[in-house]
Design a protein around this motif. Structure first.
Motif, PDB file in Angstrom:
ATOM      1  N   PHE A  70     -41.283  21.445 -15.369  1.00 12.44           N
ATOM      2  CA  PHE A  70     -42.026  21.136 -16.589  1.00 12.44           C
ATOM      3  C   PHE A  70     -43.391  21.804 -16.613  1.00 12.44           C
ATOM      4  CE2 PHE A  70     -39.312  17.246 -16.171  1.00 12.44           C
ATOM      5  CZ  PHE A  70     -38.445  17.607 -17.174  1.00 12.44           C
ATOM      6  N   TYR A  91     -33.740  22.988 -17.311  1.00 10.14           N
ATOM      7  CA  TYR A  91     -32.303  22.766 -17.459  1.00 10.14           C
ATOM      8  C   TYR A  91     -31.466  23.724 -16.626  1.00 10.14           C
ATOM      9  CZ  TYR A  91     -33.172  26.295 -21.080  1.00 10.14           C
ATOM     10  OH  TYR A  91     -33.586  27.408 -21.764  1.00 10.14           O
ATOM     11  N   PHE A  99     -37.654   9.299 -14.457  1.00 15.78           N
ATOM     12  CA  PHE A  99     -38.998   9.239 -15.020  1.00 15.78           C
ATOM     13  C   PHE A  99     -39.600   7.856 -14.859  1.00 15.78           C
ATOM     14  CE2 PHE A  99     -37.022  12.833 -16.974  1.00 15.78           C
ATOM     15  CZ  PHE A  99     -38.037  13.753 -17.122  1.00 15.78           C
ATOM     16  N   ALA A 103     -37.305   6.969 -19.688  1.00 11.60           N
ATOM     17  CA  ALA A 103     -36.943   7.979 -20.685  1.00 11.60           C
ATOM     18  C   ALA A 103     -35.452   7.963 -20.996  1.00 11.60           C
ATOM     19  CB  ALA A 103     -37.386   9.377 -20.226  1.00 11.60           C
ATOM     20  N   PHE A 105     -32.183   7.568 -23.414  1.00  8.42           N
ATOM     21  CA  PHE A 105     -31.982   7.945 -24.816  1.00  8.42           C
ATOM     22  C   PHE A 105     -31.674   6.670 -25.600  1.00  8.42           C
ATOM     23  CE2 PHE A 105     -30.301  11.682 -22.379  1.00  8.42           C
ATOM     24  CZ  PHE A 105     -31.473  12.402 -22.480  1.00  8.42           C
ATOM     25  N   HIS A 107     -30.755   5.994 -28.520  1.00  6.60           N
ATOM     26  CA  HIS A 107     -29.667   5.971 -29.498  1.00  6.60           C
ATOM     27  C   HIS A 107     -28.305   6.085 -28.837  1.00  6.60           C
ATOM     28  CE1 HIS A 107     -30.581  10.071 -28.562  1.00  6.60           C
ATOM     29  NE2 HIS A 107     -29.542  10.524 -29.210  1.00  6.60           N
ATOM     30  N   PHE A 116     -24.505  12.213 -20.340  1.00  8.54           N
ATOM     31  CA  PHE A 116     -25.264  13.294 -20.994  1.00  8.54           C
ATOM     32  C   PHE A 116     -25.416  14.517 -20.095  1.00  8.54           C
ATOM     33  CE2 PHE A 116     -28.941  15.581 -22.525  1.00  8.54           C
ATOM     34  CZ  PHE A 116     -28.920  15.420 -23.889  1.00  8.54           C
ATOM     35  N   ARG A 120     -23.439  18.566 -20.039  1.00 11.59           N
ATOM     36  CA  ARG A 120     -24.168  19.823 -20.206  1.00 11.59           C
ATOM     37  C   ARG A 120     -24.320  20.624 -18.936  1.00 11.59           C
ATOM     38  NH1 ARG A 120     -24.986  16.126 -23.463  1.00 11.59           N
ATOM     39  NH2 ARG A 120     -24.769  16.693 -25.638  1.00 11.59           N
ATOM     40  N   ARG A 166     -28.048   8.102 -14.202  1.00 11.05           N
ATOM     41  CA  ARG A 166     -28.011   9.302 -15.032  1.00 11.05           C
ATOM     42  C   ARG A 166     -28.303  10.549 -14.200  1.00 11.05           C
ATOM     43  NH1 ARG A 166     -31.995   9.499 -20.163  1.00 11.05           N
ATOM     44  NH2 ARG A 166     -33.506   9.749 -18.504  1.00 11.05           N
TER      45      ARG A 166
ATOM     46  N   ASP B 173     -41.101   9.081 -27.656  1.00 12.46           N
ATOM     47  CA  ASP B 173     -41.598   9.259 -26.303  1.00 12.46           C
ATOM     48  C   ASP B 173     -41.292  10.702 -25.875  1.00 12.46           C
ATOM     49  OD1 ASP B 173     -42.164   9.200 -23.665  1.00 12.46           O
ATOM     50  OD2 ASP B 173     -40.682   7.683 -23.126  1.00 12.46           O
ATOM     51  N   SER B 175     -41.306  12.051 -23.148  1.00 16.28           N
ATOM     52  CA  SER B 175     -40.564  12.191 -21.899  1.00 16.28           C
ATOM     53  C   SER B 175     -39.054  12.140 -22.135  1.00 16.28           C
ATOM     54  CB  SER B 175     -40.985  11.111 -20.900  1.00 16.28           C
ATOM     55  OG  SER B 175     -40.559   9.848 -21.326  1.00 16.28           O
ATOM     56  N   VAL B 176     -38.637  11.644 -23.319  1.00 12.96           N
ATOM     57  CA  VAL B 176     -37.206  11.642 -23.633  1.00 12.96           C
ATOM     58  C   VAL B 176     -36.698  13.077 -23.798  1.00 12.96           C
ATOM     59  CG1 VAL B 176     -35.501  10.936 -25.347  1.00 12.96           C
ATOM     60  CG2 VAL B 176     -37.260   9.356 -24.650  1.00 12.96           C
ATOM     61  N   ASP B 178     -38.167  15.656 -22.322  1.00 12.08           N
ATOM     62  CA  ASP B 178     -38.180  16.145 -20.938  1.00 12.08           C
ATOM     63  C   ASP B 178     -36.884  15.758 -20.238  1.00 12.08           C
ATOM     64  OD1 ASP B 178     -40.623  17.306 -21.119  1.00 12.08           O
ATOM     65  OD2 ASP B 178     -41.721  15.798 -19.967  1.00 12.08           O
ATOM     66  N   ALA B 179     -36.488  14.484 -20.426  1.00 12.42           N
ATOM     67  CA  ALA B 179     -35.285  13.992 -19.755  1.00 12.42           C
ATOM     68  C   ALA B 179     -34.058  14.786 -20.199  1.00 12.42           C
ATOM     69  CB  ALA B 179     -35.092  12.507 -20.041  1.00 12.42           C
ATOM     70  N   ALA B 180     -33.966  15.076 -21.503  1.00  8.16           N
ATOM     71  CA  ALA B 180     -32.821  15.840 -21.999  1.00  8.16           C
ATOM     72  C   ALA B 180     -32.770  17.221 -21.337  1.00  8.16           C
ATOM     73  CB  ALA B 180     -32.904  15.981 -23.517  1.00  8.16           C
ATOM     74  N   GLN B 181     -33.929  17.862 -21.235  1.00  8.56           N
ATOM     75  CA  GLN B 181     -33.965  19.177 -20.596  1.00  8.56           C
ATOM     76  C   GLN B 181     -33.640  19.062 -19.113  1.00  8.56           C
ATOM     77  OE1 GLN B 181     -36.684  22.197 -21.572  1.00  8.56           O
ATOM     78  NE2 GLN B 181     -37.656  21.017 -23.178  1.00  8.56           N
ATOM     79  N   ALA B 185     -30.080  20.152 -21.001  1.00 11.43           N
ATOM     80  CA  ALA B 185     -30.100  20.583 -22.395  1.00 11.43           C
ATOM     81  C   ALA B 185     -31.192  21.635 -22.599  1.00 11.43           C
ATOM     82  CB  ALA B 185     -30.360  19.385 -23.303  1.00 11.43           C
ATOM     83  N   SER B 186     -30.837  22.747 -23.227  1.00  7.67           N
ATOM     84  CA  SER B 186     -31.853  23.734 -23.580  1.00  7.67           C
ATOM     85  C   SER B 186     -32.716  23.126 -24.686  1.00  7.67           C
ATOM     86  CB  SER B 186     -31.185  25.012 -24.074  1.00  7.67           C
ATOM     87  OG  SER B 186     -30.517  24.755 -25.286  1.00  7.67           O
ATOM     88  N   PRO B 187     -33.901  23.711 -24.950  1.00  8.81           N
ATOM     89  CA  PRO B 187     -34.763  23.107 -25.982  1.00  8.81           C
ATOM     90  C   PRO B 187     -34.036  22.886 -27.310  1.00  8.81           C
ATOM     91  CG  PRO B 187     -35.976  24.761 -24.786  1.00  8.81           C
ATOM     92  CD  PRO B 187     -34.575  24.821 -24.263  1.00  8.81           C
ATOM     93  N   VAL B 189     -30.775  22.439 -27.819  1.00 11.00           N
ATOM     94  CA  VAL B 189     -29.807  21.349 -27.652  1.00 11.00           C
ATOM     95  C   VAL B 189     -30.535  20.012 -27.592  1.00 11.00           C
ATOM     96  CG1 VAL B 189     -28.023  20.387 -26.147  1.00 11.00           C
ATOM     97  CG2 VAL B 189     -28.129  22.857 -26.516  1.00 11.00           C
ATOM     98  N   THR B 193     -29.591  16.992 -29.974  1.00  9.29           N
ATOM     99  CA  THR B 193     -28.932  15.802 -29.438  1.00  9.29           C
ATOM    100  C   THR B 193     -29.865  14.606 -29.317  1.00  9.29           C
ATOM    101  OG1 THR B 193     -29.393  16.584 -27.198  1.00  9.29           O
ATOM    102  CG2 THR B 193     -27.209  17.036 -28.075  1.00  9.29           C
ATOM    103  N   VAL B 194     -31.176  14.846 -29.262  1.00  9.64           N
ATOM    104  CA  VAL B 194     -32.095  13.728 -29.031  1.00  9.64           C
ATOM    105  C   VAL B 194     -33.133  13.589 -30.150  1.00  9.64           C
ATOM    106  CG1 VAL B 194     -33.837  12.794 -27.486  1.00  9.64           C
ATOM    107  CG2 VAL B 194     -31.801  13.863 -26.532  1.00  9.64           C
ATOM    108  N   PRO B 197     -31.376  12.899 -33.834  1.00 10.42           N
ATOM    109  CA  PRO B 197     -30.816  11.548 -33.987  1.00 10.42           C
ATOM    110  C   PRO B 197     -31.886  10.454 -33.992  1.00 10.42           C
ATOM    111  CG  PRO B 197     -29.552  12.776 -32.375  1.00 10.42           C
ATOM    112  CD  PRO B 197     -30.727  13.640 -32.736  1.00 10.42           C
ATOM    113  N   LEU B 198     -32.936  10.634 -33.182  1.00 16.28           N
ATOM    114  CA  LEU B 198     -33.975   9.608 -33.133  1.00 16.28           C
ATOM    115  C   LEU B 198     -34.869   9.656 -34.365  1.00 16.28           C
ATOM    116  CD1 LEU B 198     -35.075   9.622 -29.397  1.00 16.28           C
ATOM    117  CD2 LEU B 198     -33.698   7.954 -30.613  1.00 16.28           C
TER     118      LEU B 198
END
Lengths: 350, 275
Positions: A70, A91, A99, A103, A105, A107, A116, A120, A166, B173, B175-176, B178-181, B185-187, B189, B193-194, B197-198
């Motif tokens: 990051f 990624y 975290f 963090a 998701f 939804h 998740f 990926r 996760r 948030d 950090s959500v 960040d968590a996806a990446q 997940a690429s930026p 994606v 995906t996050v 929807p939010l």
């Protein structure tokens, strides 16, 4: 301080072997106003539980974010299984982060949160295999039966487990944990601490654990490093760091320290009685306060030479009252090999 | 205490009764009367105005209003989402940028719509420049068509999309993401995906805030559509002026309100099923 020793010695500490899974080589992150991380080097072995511990602002979280991808380092290198990951986005790095805020998701259900990453990161894994692995890891963290809950329907401890699951389901080379227990209430925190250690043993994944809580680091780690002002102050096993701290900062960060006649000694290593045995390591003192802590009694005393001294005695020891004249002494073997150099600087917690 | 409460509520009740309930009742009554010879209404009571609404000629205008509003809403969403996302992630200049989004409100909507006419007409800035650069030989027909109306609606109502979107995105948030990446997940994606929807509650709120005024808009289709592009608003206005058919105008107004209520109901239902 260790980190300021000549380069040759620093290199001797930094010796990657076949077992090294993560190596940081002179890693730095400088911001305009601050050197958050200022050239740290360390090697983490496969399957190790390694902690980075230090007060807030010491650079431990920045270090974690550098490893996760990051943040981009100012200089230095990060080697994951011998390969530099500098320039790779988060990624594409085979590490995963738990975290501080979890963090999750909001939804997605528990099951979809956990799936998740698999969907990926692991393109070879098919739908039924994903479902199987998700079930497996949810069983591991004792969340079976909560697959279809949403994060907002979970307790703090359960959210914590989902966040762990996760990341664990990916079986990353290194699992990064950013103060994962700090959002829990104290009772739950202790319980999760034990579970975390058990979990790490059973999954055999390397953990890099970030915390400001010295008790967490001491109780969980195989090895740990104390960070201070962007530098590693000392690195070793919890026992080494606690009983043979290299600097005053490490000594005072990891526990209480009494300075008596130029030597440093832990409060729980001190003895107290009304009439002390004869000897050089025995001092006459006056009790200033006594606090009952359940499993121990903390007795503050003032020595005749004016310095103060805290003794942590077992709760069974006879009651001392403020004003009592006592003797404090200790075994020379328990002295810490430290000089009273006053190098600790500000921000000492004890 | 209870008496005090009643006193404080009285002004609100008075305002609602005189400025909302009474006019609504008058419109309902007008829509059920017959047209007077010089405008106005007269007895007998009749449902004739409502049967005329079903005439294919008028149904086409209603349908046209709905699709033009729909296209404008979709365009606002497509333009507003990246802008709102950018605003929510801009740290230091956020207040300044938000004020810039709201800056157009400082000028009258009428004047801003006229400004578009000056830009788009045959001798306007766009055509003059393009001709001067020899990109085109004859002026492009930019004004007085559906495109110009949609452009005007998007321009006018974009802030109503951006602000609710910004409000939901800003609450997310970070950090959500960040968590996806972190989980692969690429930026792009991660946004798909996050973040999106939010942001759905904000998207719905924005869509409602844009779609409803678009459906009832009168000024934009009248000026930028040049009377050729008739939407419900223009039709209603015609009934009360040139056509002198107040009952029909009143019935059309109620139809717009009914449509809006149906759309609101659908949106509310969608959001319930999502949560």
């Amino acid at each position: 301080m260790v980190s300021r020793l000549p380069r040759a010695f620093a290199l001797a500490l930094w010796n990657p072997t076949v077992n090294t899974v993560l190596a940081l080589d002179a890693l730095s992150k400088h911001y305009p106003a601050q050197r958050a991380v200022d050239g740290i080097s360390l090697c983490i072995q496969k399957g190790e539980f390694f902690s980075l511990v230090g007060p807030s602002g010491c650079g431990k979280t920045t270090t974690l974010r550098l490893v996760a991808g990051f943040e981009t380092p100012t200089s230095g290198d990060i080697l994951l299984d011998g390969q530099s990951v500098i320039g790779l986005p988060p990624y594409q790095r085979d590490v995963s982060t738990v975290f501080q805020s979890y963090a999750l998701f909001p939804h997605l259900t528990v099951e979809k949160n956990v799936a998740f990453g698999l969907e990926r990161r692991r393109p070879g894994v098919t739908g039924s295999e994903i479902a199987k692995r998700v079930q497996g890891v949810l069983e591991l963290v004792q969340l079976s039966g909560k697959e279809n809950r949403l994060p907002q329907q979970l307790s703090g401890g359960e959210k914590q487990r989902v966040a762990l699951a996760r990341s664990l389901v990916l079986q990353p080379k290194v699992l990064l944990l950013d103060e994962p227990l700090s959002a829990l209430d104290p009772k739950l925190r202790k319980q999760m601490r034990d579970e975390l250690k058990k979990l790490q043993r059973s999954v055999a994944i390397t953990f890099l654990f970030i915390t400001h809580d010295e008790a967490e680091a001491l109780s969980l780690s195989d090895r740990m490093a104390v960070m201070h002002r962007g530098l590693i102050e000392q690195l070793g096993t919890p026992r080494e760091l606690y009983s043979q701290p290299a600097t005053r900062f490490v000594a005072e960060f990891l526990g209480g320290v009494n300075w008596v006649g130029g030597t440093a000694i832990r409060p729980e290593c001190m003895r107290i009685s009304a009439a002390g045995p004869e000897g050089v390591r025995c001092f006459r003192a006056t009790v200033t306060s006594a606090t009952f802590l359940g499993n121990s009694v903390q007795i503050s005393t003032r020595l005749d030479n004016g310095s103060t001294c805290v003794v942590e005695a077992s709760a069974g020891v006879e009651g001392f009252r403020p004003g009592d004249t006592v003797h404090v002494w200790w075994n020379p073997r328990d002295e810490m090999p430290l000089k009273d150099d006053g190098a600790a600087g500000g921000g000492v917690e004890s | 205490m209870k008496q005090l409460r009643a006193w404080f509520l009285t002004p609100a009740y008075l305002v609602m009764a005189t400025l909302f309930a009474a006019p609504m009742l008058i419109i309902c009554a007008y829509s059920l009367l017959s047209r007077g010879p010089y405008g106005g209404v007269m007895r007998p009571w009749t449902l004739e105005a409502y049967t005329r609404v079903l005439n294919p000629l008028y149904a086409a205008i209603v349908w046209r209003s709905v699709w033009i509003s729909g296209v404008a809403t979709a365009a606002c969403l497509a333009l507003g989402f990246p802008l709102a996302l950018f605003l929510s992630r801009a740290r230091g200049r956020r207040t300044l940028l938000l004020n810039l989004v709201m800056l157009p409100f400082w000028t009258s909507f009428l004047i801003r719509t006229y400004a578009w006419m000056f830009l788009l007409r045959d001798t306007g800035l766009v055509n003059t420049v393009l001709q001067g650069l020899h990109v085109i030989s004859a002026p492009l027909p930019l004004l007085f068509n559906d495109g110009a109306v949609i452009l005007g609606l998007v321009y006018g109502y974009l802030p109503f999309m951006v602000l609710p979107l910004y409000a939901t995105l800003e609450k997310q948030d970070p950090s959500v993401v960040d968590a996806a990446q972190d989980l692969g997940a690429s930026p792009w994606v991660a946004v798909w995906t996050v973040v999106i929807p939010l942001a759905r509650p904000g998207m719905f709120a924005g869509a409602i805030l844009v779609f409803i005024p678009c459906l009832g808009s009168y000024l934009t289709p009248d000026l930028l559509g040049g009377g050729k592009t008739v939407m419900i608003g223009t039709l209603v206005q015609n009934q009360f002026t040139t056509a002198r058919d107040w009952p029909f105008g009143a019935a059309l107004s109620l139809l717009v309100m009914a449509l809006v209520l149906v759309f609101l109901r659908m949106a509310a239902r969608r959001q319930e099923t999502m949560l």
